[in-house]
Design an enzyme around this catalytic site. Structure first.
Site, PDB file in Angstrom:
ATOM      1  N   LYS A 151      -0.624   8.765 -10.457  1.00 48.09           N
ATOM      2  CA  LYS A 151      -1.721   8.900 -11.169  1.00 48.09           C
ATOM      3  C   LYS A 151      -2.653   9.611  -9.962  1.00 48.09           C
ATOM      4  O   LYS A 151      -2.537   9.312  -8.853  1.00 48.09           O
ATOM      5  CB  LYS A 151      -2.163   7.483 -11.840  1.00 48.09           C
ATOM      6  CG  LYS A 151      -2.555   6.425 -11.057  1.00 48.09           C
ATOM      7  CD  LYS A 151      -3.705   5.900 -10.707  1.00 48.09           C
ATOM      8  CE  LYS A 151      -4.458   6.548  -9.489  1.00 48.09           C
ATOM      9  NZ  LYS A 151      -5.450   5.574  -8.798  1.00 48.09           N
ATOM     10  N   HIS A 181       0.542   1.727 -11.621  1.00 48.37           N
ATOM     11  CA  HIS A 181       1.153   0.679 -10.850  1.00 48.37           C
ATOM     12  C   HIS A 181       0.593  -0.480 -11.334  1.00 48.37           C
ATOM     13  O   HIS A 181       1.163  -1.707 -11.347  1.00 48.37           O
ATOM     14  CB  HIS A 181       0.888   0.698  -9.443  1.00 48.37           C
ATOM     15  CG  HIS A 181      -0.380   0.380  -8.792  1.00 48.37           C
ATOM     16  ND1 HIS A 181      -1.304   0.974  -8.649  1.00 48.37           N
ATOM     17  CD2 HIS A 181      -0.724  -0.880  -8.320  1.00 48.37           C
ATOM     18  CE1 HIS A 181      -2.406   0.297  -8.111  1.00 48.37           C
ATOM     19  NE2 HIS A 181      -2.041  -0.789  -7.603  1.00 48.37           N
ATOM     20  N   LYS A 185       2.290  -4.798 -12.458  1.00 50.94           N
ATOM     21  CA  LYS A 185       1.924  -6.151 -12.035  1.00 50.94           C
ATOM     22  C   LYS A 185       2.232  -7.136 -13.132  1.00 50.94           C
ATOM     23  O   LYS A 185       2.104  -6.928 -14.324  1.00 50.94           O
ATOM     24  CB  LYS A 185       0.543  -6.264 -11.896  1.00 50.94           C
ATOM     25  CG  LYS A 185      -0.119  -5.477 -10.788  1.00 50.94           C
ATOM     26  CD  LYS A 185      -1.656  -5.393 -10.550  1.00 50.94           C
ATOM     27  CE  LYS A 185      -2.225  -4.448  -9.741  1.00 50.94           C
ATOM     28  NZ  LYS A 185      -2.247  -4.971  -8.418  1.00 50.94           N
ATOM     29  N   GLU A 219     -13.870  -4.227  -6.837  1.00 53.01           N
ATOM     30  CA  GLU A 219     -13.355  -4.317  -5.542  1.00 53.01           C
ATOM     31  C   GLU A 219     -14.166  -4.383  -4.498  1.00 53.01           C
ATOM     32  O   GLU A 219     -15.422  -3.940  -4.678  1.00 53.01           O
ATOM     33  CB  GLU A 219     -12.421  -2.923  -5.185  1.00 53.01           C
ATOM     34  CG  GLU A 219     -11.388  -2.655  -6.288  1.00 53.01           C
ATOM     35  CD  GLU A 219     -10.681  -1.432  -5.682  1.00 53.01           C
ATOM     36  OE1 GLU A 219      -9.579  -1.762  -5.005  1.00 53.01           O
ATOM     37  OE2 GLU A 219     -10.977  -0.386  -6.197  1.00 53.01           O
ATOM     38  N   ASP A 238      -9.967   7.667 -11.174  1.00 55.50           N
ATOM     39  CA  ASP A 238      -9.227   6.851 -10.139  1.00 55.50           C
ATOM     40  C   ASP A 238      -8.932   5.576 -10.800  1.00 55.50           C
ATOM     41  O   ASP A 238      -7.445   5.004 -10.683  1.00 55.50           O
ATOM     42  CB  ASP A 238     -10.084   6.637  -8.811  1.00 55.50           C
ATOM     43  CG  ASP A 238      -9.299   5.876  -7.819  1.00 55.50           C
ATOM     44  OD1 ASP A 238      -8.066   6.263  -7.500  1.00 55.50           O
ATOM     45  OD2 ASP A 238      -9.677   4.826  -7.186  1.00 55.50           O
ATOM     46  N   HIS A 243      -6.065   2.742 -14.667  1.00 56.77           N
ATOM     47  CA  HIS A 243      -5.669   1.355 -14.615  1.00 56.77           C
ATOM     48  C   HIS A 243      -6.208   0.333 -15.704  1.00 56.77           C
ATOM     49  O   HIS A 243      -5.694  -0.471 -16.502  1.00 56.77           O
ATOM     50  CB  HIS A 243      -6.106   0.719 -13.235  1.00 56.77           C
ATOM     51  CG  HIS A 243      -5.327   1.336 -12.202  1.00 56.77           C
ATOM     52  ND1 HIS A 243      -4.028   1.743 -12.297  1.00 56.77           N
ATOM     53  CD2 HIS A 243      -5.624   1.792 -10.843  1.00 56.77           C
ATOM     54  CE1 HIS A 243      -3.673   2.310 -10.943  1.00 56.77           C
ATOM     55  NE2 HIS A 243      -4.845   2.320 -10.171  1.00 56.77           N
ATOM     56  N   LYS A 329     -16.228  -0.009  -5.950  1.00 58.01           N
ATOM     57  CA  LYS A 329     -15.903  -0.225  -4.687  1.00 58.01           C
ATOM     58  C   LYS A 329     -17.207  -1.110  -4.100  1.00 58.01           C
ATOM     59  O   LYS A 329     -18.259  -0.816  -4.516  1.00 58.01           O
ATOM     60  CB  LYS A 329     -15.706   1.277  -4.074  1.00 58.01           C
ATOM     61  CG  LYS A 329     -14.603   2.186  -4.582  1.00 58.01           C
ATOM     62  CD  LYS A 329     -13.168   1.611  -4.178  1.00 58.01           C
ATOM     63  CE  LYS A 329     -12.341   2.604  -4.610  1.00 58.01           C
ATOM     64  NZ  LYS A 329     -10.878   1.865  -4.531  1.00 58.01           N
ATOM     65  N   LYS A 334     -13.815  -9.649  -5.186  1.00 57.52           N
ATOM     66  CA  LYS A 334     -12.423  -9.097  -5.998  1.00 57.52           C
ATOM     67  C   LYS A 334     -11.718 -10.143  -6.655  1.00 57.52           C
ATOM     68  O   LYS A 334     -10.877 -10.769  -6.386  1.00 57.52           O
ATOM     69  CB  LYS A 334     -11.606  -8.582  -4.796  1.00 57.52           C
ATOM     70  CG  LYS A 334     -10.339  -7.960  -5.431  1.00 57.52           C
ATOM     71  CD  LYS A 334      -9.041  -7.613  -4.576  1.00 57.52           C
ATOM     72  CE  LYS A 334      -7.797  -7.165  -5.141  1.00 57.52           C
ATOM     73  NZ  LYS A 334      -6.741  -6.614  -4.622  1.00 57.52           N
TER      74      LYS A 334
HETATM   75  C1  BG6 Z   1      -5.429   2.711  -6.869  1.00 56.98           C
HETATM   76  C2  BG6 Z   1      -6.691   3.407  -6.333  1.00 56.98           C
HETATM   77  O1  BG6 Z   1      -4.417   3.301  -7.675  1.00 56.98           O
HETATM   78  O2  BG6 Z   1      -5.583   1.280  -7.122  1.00 56.98           O
HETATM   79  C3  BG6 Z   1      -7.372   2.754  -5.617  1.00 56.98           C
HETATM   80  O3  BG6 Z   1      -6.556   4.816  -6.062  1.00 56.98           O
HETATM   81  C4  BG6 Z   1      -7.598   1.092  -5.854  1.00 56.98           C
HETATM   82  O4  BG6 Z   1      -8.884   3.150  -5.500  1.00 56.98           O
HETATM   83  C5  BG6 Z   1      -6.343   0.609  -6.148  1.00 56.98           C
HETATM   84  O5  BG6 Z   1      -8.138   0.441  -4.839  1.00 56.98           O
HETATM   85  C6  BG6 Z   1      -6.112  -0.938  -6.666  1.00 56.98           C
HETATM   86  O6  BG6 Z   1      -4.908  -1.456  -6.745  1.00 56.98           O
HETATM   87  P1  BG6 Z   1      -4.224  -2.297  -5.708  1.00 56.98           P
HETATM   88  O7  BG6 Z   1      -3.012  -2.898  -6.454  1.00 56.98           O
HETATM   89  O8  BG6 Z   1      -3.794  -1.305  -4.662  1.00 56.98           O
HETATM   90  O9  BG6 Z   1      -5.265  -3.381  -5.138  1.00 56.98           O
END
Ligand code: BG6
Length: 474
Positions: A151, A181, A185, A219, A238, A243, A329, A334
């Site tokens: 992605k 991803h 999870k 985050e 992003d 996500h 960010k 978190k």
């Molecule tokens: C990524 C983003 O796909 O996911 C990042 O590009 C982000 O910016 C990250 O920090 C968060 O997911 P994880 O599972 O890596 O903490």
């Protein structure tokens, strides 16, 4: 190990093999899959990037990546067995110059014998996807191939439709694995189990019982060394259209007929098609103070590092229920969660409810503490009838005591065995972009926010009179 979990023999080719994603996630995931006995009986991994490395250099890079990003002891015998399968080629892979990489792949196939499958992982900037896909066709490598696209897949509605069309000129949709991803999870997959395997939640999972839903993925990290990538992408592309939208589909879609790729994709697309297009008043874009001083960031950058949105889903289940999404960010914490706040009953007999977050609610904690909690009001012990927030908690580690399988491990293994259930379809993505098209073309200005805060004040206004549930609240 059940036979259907053991992948057929494979040549795995990673484009972008020296990049951040390969080092942090892909190479450690492959190593782990090997430790779990989930890699094919015979396989080769070919790394490719523009860097001028030898195979030995690449093996050393992979070793450092595994040591840094994958906890646990490394047995030298196991490592040597694994690293023998790794090789590297730095040739370009372009439609008019697919030869050198193709030759390396064919040599690896000849070593394995038979007709091994081909798995390609595009861990490169999305601008390269089209040309790499064309090169697969030009190199005559389409047969027996599956391709994982990182992605973001497309940067707006037009770009996503165009990329889908270009990909389909070479590959059949069944060969396309658009990865996100978050769907790898365990806690996100558990949303499906919670909703559809239990009798008690689904009957109240609708507009009649739910006041609103929050999907909150804050985050504390900044952009690290990724300014080049992040400046052109920003938080919406992003995190949101990727996500958070994927989590949203699992939370809000209708029950699929079966837990199978096609059925899930149909439901996810239906849900995305019901999203009401977002206007400027439905979103808040923020940028942390100091972002413009990061190396590689333009001094007048308008890239957002924070994005919050209020979504409406126009279907029978969710009519009138706002969904609030937030990510950013350098925020104060978190603690990733999905909160379903229940409608409040008349509470006159008890007076004002205590606490900031006065809703009884179901909270799905996605990370770092993984579990589910039910927050409700209870009688505070004592001579008076007053209320206090209370909760019932399920924690993954307490209940199962087992380690959770990594998201990339899970999804790479799925691609190796040809299971697209947790991947995204062309239609779902196009429907998602449709909802975002207006604000992509005409975004509101970015609002500054302090590092370590919860984002711009406007994000509080967006959800008012409700409030964001803060991570520390029961
Ligand atoms: C990524 C983003 O796909 O996911 C990042 O590009 C982000 O910016 C990250 O920090 C968060 O997911 P994880 O599972 O890596 O903490």
């Amino acid at each position: 190990m059940p036979d259907d979990l053991v992948p057929a023999d494979h040549v795995i080719t990673i484009f972008g093999a020296c990049g951040d994603l390969a080092r942090r996630s892909l190479l450690p995931a492959l190593w782990h899959l090997g430790r779990e006995g989930l890699l094919p009986g015979s396989f080769r991994v070919i790394g490719n990037s523009l860097e001028d490395l030898t195979t030995d250099d690449f093996r050393a890079l992979a070793r450092r990546a595994v040591e840094e990003f994958s906890p646990g002891d490394i047995s030298e015998d196991a490592w040597s067995e694994f690293s023998d399968k790794l090789s590297y080629t730095s040739g370009q892979f372009k439609p008019d110059d697919a030869g050198p990489v193709t030759e390396t792949i064919r040599t690896a196939e000849a070593e394995l014998g038979g007709s091994p499958r081909r798995l390609f992982y595009f861990a490169v900037p999305p601008s390269a996807y089209s040309s790499l896909t064309e090169a697969i066709g030009a190199g005559g490598l389409k047969e027996r191939s599956r391709v994982i696209y990182e992605k973001p897949f497309g940067s707006d509605l037009d770009a996503t439709c165009k990329l889908n069309a270009e990909v389909h000129e070479v590959l059949d949709e069944s060969q396309v694995y658009r990865i996100d991803h978050f769907l790898g999870k365990e806690t996100v997959q558990n949303i499906l189990a919670l909703r559809f395997a239990n009798g008690m939640f689904e009957p109240v999972w609708d507009a009649q019982h739910i006041d609103h839903v929050q999907i909150d993925i804050p985050e504390t990290l900044g952009i690290g060394t990724r300014a080049g990538f992040y400046e052109t992408i920003g938080a919406m592309k992003d995190m949101i259209v990727t996500h958070l939208f994927q989590v949203l589909t699992f939370v809000a879609m209708e029950p699929p007929a079966r837990l199978a790729a096609d059925d899930l994709m149909v439901e996810k697309t239906k849900l995305m098609s019901c999203l009401q297009p977002l206007g400027r008043d439905d979103v808040v874009r923020g940028q942390y103070v100091g972002y413009r001083d990061e190396a590689g960031v333009a001094p007048d950058s308008q890239t957002e590092t924070f994005f919050a949105a209020r979504l409406a889903i126009d279907n029978w289940r969710w009519s009138g229920v706002p969904f609030f999404l937030r990510t950013g960010k350098r925020l104060a914490g978190k603690q990733w969660s999905v909160t379903l706040a229940f409608k409040q009953p008349p509470r006159t007999m008890f007076g004002d409810p205590p606490g900031d977050f006065s809703y009884d609610h179901l909270a799905l904690e996605l990370a770092p503490a993984e579990g589910i909690s039910l927050g409700f009001l209870a009688k505070r012990p004592g001579p008076t009838f007053s209320l206090a927030p209370a909760s019932m908690n399920f924690a993954y580690d307490g209940s199962f005591g087992s380690k959770l399988i990594g998201a990339y491990e899970r999804l790479i293994h799925d691609a190796l065995i040809g299971d697209r259930t947790l991947f995204t379809s062309a239609e779902t993505l196009e429907a998602a972009w449709h909802a975002l098209e207006a604000i992509t073309k005409d975004p509101p200005p970015v609002e500054p926010y302090d590092q370590g805060s919860w984002g711009p004040g406007k994000a509080e206004a967006l959800i008012a009179p409700r409030r964001w549930r803060q991570p520390t609240q029961p």
